[in-house]
Write an enzyme that holds these catalytic residues in place. Structure first.
Site, PDB file in Angstrom:
ATOM      1  N   ARG A 107      31.224 -21.905   9.377  1.00  0.00           N
ATOM      2  CA  ARG A 107      30.441 -22.234  10.570  1.00  0.00           C
ATOM      3  C   ARG A 107      31.207 -21.860  11.842  1.00  0.00           C
ATOM      4  NH1 ARG A 107      27.956 -28.177  12.334  1.00  0.00           N
ATOM      5  NH2 ARG A 107      27.252 -27.524  14.394  1.00  0.00           N
ATOM      6  N   ASN A 144      20.125 -25.426   6.419  1.00  0.00           N
ATOM      7  CA  ASN A 144      19.845 -24.445   7.466  1.00  0.00           C
ATOM      8  C   ASN A 144      20.245 -23.042   7.046  1.00  0.00           C
ATOM      9  OD1 ASN A 144      18.717 -25.969   9.627  1.00  0.00           O
ATOM     10  ND2 ASN A 144      20.723 -26.877  10.006  1.00  0.00           N
ATOM     11  N   CYS A 191      13.264 -30.990   8.857  1.00  0.00           N
ATOM     12  CA  CYS A 191      14.185 -31.011   9.986  1.00  0.00           C
ATOM     13  C   CYS A 191      13.998 -32.338  10.713  1.00  0.00           C
ATOM     14  CB  CYS A 191      13.898 -29.836  10.926  1.00  0.00           C
ATOM     15  SG  CYS A 191      15.020 -29.707  12.330  1.00  0.00           S
ATOM     16  N   HIS A 241      13.739 -24.932  14.505  1.00  0.00           N
ATOM     17  CA  HIS A 241      14.672 -24.749  15.624  1.00  0.00           C
ATOM     18  C   HIS A 241      14.101 -23.837  16.710  1.00  0.00           C
ATOM     19  CE1 HIS A 241      18.495 -26.174  13.291  1.00  0.00           C
ATOM     20  NE2 HIS A 241      17.524 -27.079  13.351  1.00  0.00           N
ATOM     21  N   TYR A 275      17.185 -26.235  20.931  1.00  0.00           N
ATOM     22  CA  TYR A 275      17.519 -24.859  20.558  1.00  0.00           C
ATOM     23  C   TYR A 275      16.887 -23.831  21.483  1.00  0.00           C
ATOM     24  CZ  TYR A 275      19.407 -27.035  16.418  1.00  0.00           C
ATOM     25  OH  TYR A 275      20.150 -27.820  15.584  1.00  0.00           O
TER      26      TYR A 275
END
Length: 421
Positions: free
Chosen positions: A90, A144, A164, A194, A241
């Site tokens: 990540r 995700n 989500c 998102h 987002y």
């Protein structure tokens, strides 16, 4: 009733356990199986889950195992919450795009594509095991990028729904501002995972979004990182987002001057695991609220209850478009309110989407289709094509440079990438 959690060693898991405890009447679990290849984390989280259940007097047992076949066998539902490559991967996702002046984020832009490439093949392998060992189980995907991963599962014929926590988070925030129970609110939530907007907020059938924007615009805009005037001008509340689109250059500037979110989360996870190792800790630590995933457990319990109880309830989920948004392909995956029964989820009718939002939805949906092709079939050219199609990139030199960086950083997770020099 048995529930299996793939990625059960996640620090998120006690959030789920807390929800199972509080909502035990809605979801009467008797067995919870945590599945994870990381034995150390699995042991800590498994012991923590057992203490939480015992402290609350919940009768469910907890099994912790590295065996996917054995862990999912007999489960009525399997929840996926895995992170291929962990926080280290990540961190790469959130930093390499900055070298090209692009936003670094784990589900959006080049970082989101990197995560999809690593994740889709692993999830599909897991889903095949579930099909063999628990053929009647529903797969609830929280992994995700949820939209892309859920489409991969559905295209492969699995019984899957994406989930989500953005919508339920907004519902709870709006309810707090209005001073009413969340159950009295329904949201006009529309878009892709998102990439969503709240276009209405109905309180007992009456739209109170204009009131929320007029009276609480600053309070709503602050956590979203955009001006209250923008919300009032658009007449909607966008998800956080959307800041990566509405304030891209500002976000890049900020990201270059502070640690990545992955670095912050890694520190938080270390602290949480220390807490989980303490036998005196029997309830969810407050620190977990900062980890992300607020109300994740409530959303999961509501969805699983609707699927297994055939309750014909409305949930905001990631589901096949099926004509709900006529400007998208029917097999696209969208995030909207849907009626959920034992047979799955069917989107509710959606009012025509304004061009400003519909255009961005269509653009990102096209990128997601190309991203899935790259995840399934590999190839540096497919990666570059997906990046070229992304509205946050969209320039051929950026797409090629980012593709090279992405492939180089992820060779250990992408077998096809190892043949490229």
């Amino acid at each position: 009733m048995k529930l299996a959690i793939v990625g059960g060693g996640s620090t998120y898991t006690p959030e789920l356990i807390d929800g199972f405890i509080r909502l035990r009447d809605a979801l009467p679990l008797t067995e919870i199986t945590l599945i994870d290849p990381d034995a150390e984390r699995l042991g800590l989280v498994g012991d923590m889950a057992r203490r939480m259940l015992a402290h609350a007097g919940h009768p469910a047992t907890v099994e912790a195992t590295a065996s996917l076949d054995g862990g999912v066998a007999g489960a009525q539902a399997v929840l996926l919450q895995l992170r291929v490559g962990g926080q280290a991967a990540r961190n790469v996702d959130e930093t390499f795009p900055l070298e090209c002046g692009c936003v670094g984020q784990e589900t959006t832009g080049a970082g989101g594509l990197a995560k999809a490439l690593r994740t889709v093949p692993v999830v599909l392998d897991i889903a095949e095991t579930i099909r063999r060992s628990a053929p009647e189980a529903w797969i609830v995907n929280f992994t995700n990028p949820v939209g892309i991963v859920t489409k991969a599962l559905l295209d492969a014929g699995h019984r899957a729904i994406g989930l989500c926590n953005v919508a339920i988070g907004f519902q709870r925030r709006f309810a707090a501002l209005l001073g009413v129970p969340p159950t009295r609110l329904t949201l006009g939530h529309v878009g892709l995972n998102h990439l969503t907007w709240e276009r209405s907020v109905h309180l007992d059938g009456r739209d109170v979004l204009p009131r929320l924007l007029a009276e609480h615009g600053e309070q709503l805009a602050g956590p979203l990182g955009v001006p209250a005037g923008l919300l009032r001008r658009l007449g909607v509340v966008p998800s956080y987002y959307l800041r990566f689109f509405y304030a891209h250059d500002l976000v890049v500037e900020e990201q270059r001057t502070k640690p990545s979110r992955a670095a912050e989360v890694a520190e938080m996870e270390s602290a949480l695991l220390e807490m989980y190792a303490d036998p005196s800790v029997t309830t969810k630590p407050e620190l977990l609220d900062q980890r992300g995933g607020a109300y994740y457990s409530e959303a999961a319990v509501a969805l699983i209850t609707s699927l297994l109880g055939d309750r014909d309830e409305v949930q905001v989920v990631n589901v096949r478009n099926g004509g709900a948004l006529p400007f998208l392909a029917d097999d696209a995956v969208i995030e909207v309110p849907a009626t959920v029964t034992a047979g799955g989820a069917v989107p509710l009718p959606v009012d025509p989407v304004e061009p400003m939002f519909a255009g961005l939805i269509a653009h990102v949906s096209a990128y997601e289709a190309l991203a899935l092709e790259a995840a399934l079939h590999g190839g540096a050219d497919r990666v570059a094509d997906a990046l070229l199609a992304h509205p946050l990139i969209g320039q051929y030199h950026l797409s090629r440079d980012l593709a090279d960086l992405l492939v180089d950083a992820n060779r250990g997770h992408l077998p096809w990438a190892r043949v490229y020099g």
